[in-house]
Design a protein around this motif. Structure first.
Motif, short mmCIF file in Angstrom:
data_model
loop_
_atom_site.label_atom_id
_atom_site.label_comp_id
_atom_site.label_asym_id
_atom_site.label_seq_id
_atom_site.Cartn_x
_atom_site.Cartn_y
_atom_site.Cartn_z
N PHE A 146 0.87 -1.19 0.00
CA PHE A 146 0.00 0.00 0.00
C PHE A 146 0.90 1.23 0.00
CE2 PHE A 146 0.87 -0.78 4.46
CZ PHE A 146 0.97 0.48 5.04
N GLU A 147 0.30 2.37 -0.21
CA GLU A 147 1.02 3.65 -0.17
C GLU A 147 0.80 4.29 1.19
OE1 GLU A 147 2.94 5.26 -2.28
OE2 GLU A 147 2.52 4.57 -4.34
N ALA A 148 1.90 4.57 1.90
CA ALA A 148 1.77 5.25 3.19
C ALA A 148 0.99 6.54 3.01
CB ALA A 148 3.14 5.53 3.77
N GLY A 149 0.07 6.79 3.91
CA GLY A 149 -0.87 7.90 3.78
C GLY A 149 -2.27 7.41 3.49
N GLU A 150 -2.37 6.21 2.91
CA GLU A 150 -3.67 5.59 2.68
C GLU A 150 -4.10 4.84 3.95
OE1 GLU A 150 -2.85 4.37 -2.02
OE2 GLU A 150 -2.97 2.83 -0.44
N PRO A 151 -5.39 4.83 4.27
CA PRO A 151 -5.84 4.00 5.38
C PRO A 151 -5.86 2.53 4.98
CG PRO A 151 -7.72 5.04 4.33
CD PRO A 151 -6.49 5.60 3.65
N LEU A 152 -5.59 1.66 5.93
CA LEU A 152 -5.77 0.22 5.74
C LEU A 152 -7.16 -0.13 6.29
CD1 LEU A 152 -2.31 -1.17 6.92
CD2 LEU A 152 -3.12 -0.89 4.57
N VAL A 153 -7.99 -0.68 5.44
CA VAL A 153 -9.32 -1.10 5.86
C VAL A 153 -9.44 -2.60 5.63
CG1 VAL A 153 -11.80 -0.79 5.59
CG2 VAL A 153 -10.27 1.16 5.28
N ASP A 161 -5.05 3.92 10.25
CA ASP A 161 -4.55 5.02 9.44
C ASP A 161 -3.02 5.01 9.41
OD1 ASP A 161 -6.95 6.71 8.57
OD2 ASP A 161 -7.34 6.39 10.71
N THR A 162 -2.45 5.54 8.33
CA THR A 162 -1.01 5.47 8.12
C THR A 162 -0.48 6.83 7.67
OG1 THR A 162 -1.01 4.90 5.74
CG2 THR A 162 -1.37 3.10 7.32
N ILE A 163 0.84 7.01 7.85
CA ILE A 163 1.52 8.23 7.40
C ILE A 163 2.95 7.88 7.06
CG2 ILE A 163 2.23 8.91 9.75
CD1 ILE A 163 1.73 11.85 8.89
N TYR A 174 1.66 4.41 12.19
CA TYR A 174 0.32 3.82 12.26
C TYR A 174 -0.49 4.48 13.37
CZ TYR A 174 2.09 0.14 9.21
OH TYR A 174 2.63 -0.55 8.14
N ARG A 175 -1.81 4.62 13.10
CA ARG A 175 -2.73 5.18 14.10
C ARG A 175 -3.91 4.23 14.28
NH1 ARG A 175 -4.82 10.73 12.39
NH2 ARG A 175 -6.43 9.55 11.26
N PHE A 176 -4.16 3.87 15.54
CA PHE A 176 -5.26 2.98 15.91
C PHE A 176 -6.26 3.76 16.73
CE2 PHE A 176 -1.47 0.47 15.33
CZ PHE A 176 -1.89 -0.66 14.64
N ASP A 177 -7.51 3.78 16.30
CA ASP A 177 -8.60 4.39 17.05
C ASP A 177 -9.58 3.29 17.43
OD1 ASP A 177 -8.25 7.44 17.01
OD2 ASP A 177 -7.93 6.92 14.90
N HIS A 178 -9.81 3.14 18.73
CA HIS A 178 -10.69 2.06 19.19
C HIS A 178 -11.37 2.47 20.48
CE1 HIS A 178 -12.17 -1.99 19.95
NE2 HIS A 178 -11.67 -1.90 21.17
N ASN A 179 -12.68 2.39 20.49
CA ASN A 179 -13.48 2.61 21.69
C ASN A 179 -13.15 3.96 22.35
OD1 ASN A 179 -15.46 1.83 23.53
ND2 ASN A 179 -13.97 0.94 24.95
N GLY A 180 -12.99 4.99 21.52
CA GLY A 180 -12.73 6.33 22.03
C GLY A 180 -11.30 6.59 22.44
N ARG A 181 -10.40 5.65 22.17
CA ARG A 181 -8.98 5.80 22.51
C ARG A 181 -8.15 5.84 21.23
NH1 ARG A 181 -9.30 7.56 27.68
NH2 ARG A 181 -10.33 6.05 29.06
N ARG A 182 -7.01 6.54 21.29
CA ARG A 182 -6.14 6.66 20.13
C ARG A 182 -4.70 6.31 20.49
NH1 ARG A 182 -6.55 11.70 16.13
NH2 ARG A 182 -8.17 10.29 15.33
N ALA A 199 1.83 18.15 9.37
CA ALA A 199 1.05 16.97 8.97
C ALA A 199 1.14 15.87 10.01
CB ALA A 199 1.53 16.47 7.60
N LEU A 200 2.33 15.70 10.58
CA LEU A 200 2.50 14.67 11.61
C LEU A 200 1.76 15.06 12.89
CD1 LEU A 200 3.75 12.00 12.45
CD2 LEU A 200 5.84 13.24 13.06
N ALA A 201 1.83 16.34 13.24
CA ALA A 201 1.10 16.81 14.43
C ALA A 201 -0.40 16.57 14.27
CB ALA A 201 1.40 18.28 14.67
N GLU A 202 -0.91 16.80 13.07
CA GLU A 202 -2.33 16.52 12.84
C GLU A 202 -2.63 15.03 12.95
OE1 GLU A 202 -5.78 17.19 9.40
OE2 GLU A 202 -3.74 17.92 9.07
N PHE A 203 -1.72 14.19 12.44
CA PHE A 203 -1.92 12.74 12.45
C PHE A 203 -2.01 12.21 13.88
CE2 PHE A 203 -0.33 8.33 12.25
CZ PHE A 203 -1.15 7.82 11.26
#
Length: 310
Positions: A146-153, A161-163, A174-182, A199-203
């Motif tokens: 995959f291309e970094a920046g694309e989400p993995l679904v 999510d990726t960056i 990588y960013r994991f969001d689950h049950n209101g936690r990140r 961009a990284l700060a936003e991620f």
């Protein structure tokens, strides 16, 4: 794709849980001077409730496999940050892959322009560099690019999510969001000017926990500029700019002893009280007020102490 539920004792069903199986960078180390923080290279276990992800296949993957020989799902998702040796060397020593013909390991690689890790791993794990190929192992490998920046679904609807990170040949955060936690995994990375990168700060914005590359001290970094790594100070700057609640430092320098890392951690916590240096075998319930740290007897002792991070 089928992912069997894998319950963990003492963990609530909907928790977001991180466990460190390898926190060193570049090369494994051993000896009493490394016992508390550990000497294995990167491997992280992420549980979004009962959903398992493995980040990187450094030498820490061996102990991850030994610990979960009886309770792994039949299909395992292995997300590579990148393919440097300290992030891939554990793959043929992952016992569930070596021994189980019914297991499929899905690898995901996002720093090769959309290409999967398959060709690179086939070059690495082959004579004369290695005596057997991955095809000789009993499990099935399925490689995804995959291309970094694309989400993995994933087929079960789980999203990661990726960056793309600043590292030689690139690396993936990588960013994991689950049950209101990140949870955000940001390694391997070299900071750049200006910093923090917007961009990284936003991620990583609002993360309950950010894992960050702190391989070098401020004194070491100038002679290693361009090598693709950062400092804990830059991790704190990013965390503060992005409203990150807690910070864990990984990719520890192989020459940094227990004594040196304790001194670094004292300075780190003075700058950000909810920050800590990761220990091998340490478990964190993301968003909880406390985390478990192995006792000074070392990660194999089974003794833990708790520190407050919120």
């Amino acid at each position: 794709m089928s992912h069997d539920p894998v319950p963990l004792p003492g963990i609530a069903k909907d928790d977001l849980v991180l466990r460190f199986w390898g926190v060193r960078g570049s090369t494994p180390v051993s000896g009493p001077q490394y016992a508390e923080f550990g000497g294995s290279t990167p491997c992280l276990e992420v549980r979004c409730g009962e959903r398992l992800f493995v980040i990187d296949a450094g030498s820490g993957l061996y102990n991850f496999g030994q610990n979960h020989r009886a309770d792994l799902p039949r299909e395992v998702d292995l997300l590579f940050s990148h393919l440097h040796l300290d992030h891939t060397s554990g793959l043929p020593f992952f016992k569930p892959a070596v021994l189980d013909c019914d297991r499929t390991i899905h690898t995901y690689c996002g720093n090769l322009g959309g290409e999967s890790a398959g060709a690179a791993l086939d070059r690495l794990f082959a004579p004369p560099l290695f005596p057997v190929t991955l095809n000789d192992l009993r499990c099935t490998f399925t490689h995804h690019g995959f291309e970094a920046g694309e989400p993995l679904v994933f087929e079960d609807g789980t999203r990661v999510d990726t960056i793309l990170l600043n590292h030689p040949q690139g690396s993936v955060g990588y960013r994991f969001d689950h049950n209101g936690r990140r949870l955000c995994i940001i390694s391997d990375i070299e900071h750049r000017d200006p910093w923090p990168d917007p961009a990284l700060a936003e991620f990583v914005s609002g993360a309950d926990l950010m894992v960050y590359d702190g391989m070098f001290t401020d004194c070491e970094y100038p002679t290693c500029r361009g090598w693709g790594h950062s400092t804990w100070q830059k991790g704190v700057e990013l965390a503060e700019a992005a409203g990150v609640k807690a910070l864990a430092i990984i990719h520890l320098h192989p020459a940094h002893s227990n004594t040196m890392l304790h001194a670094m951690e004292a300075d780190l916590k003075a700058a950000m009280p909810s920050a800590f240096i990761a220990r091998e075998h340490q478990s964190v319930v993301v968003g909880a007020e406390q985390v478990d740290l192995p006792d000074a007897l070392g990660p194999a002792s089974g003794v833990v102490r708790r520190i407050r991070v919120a």
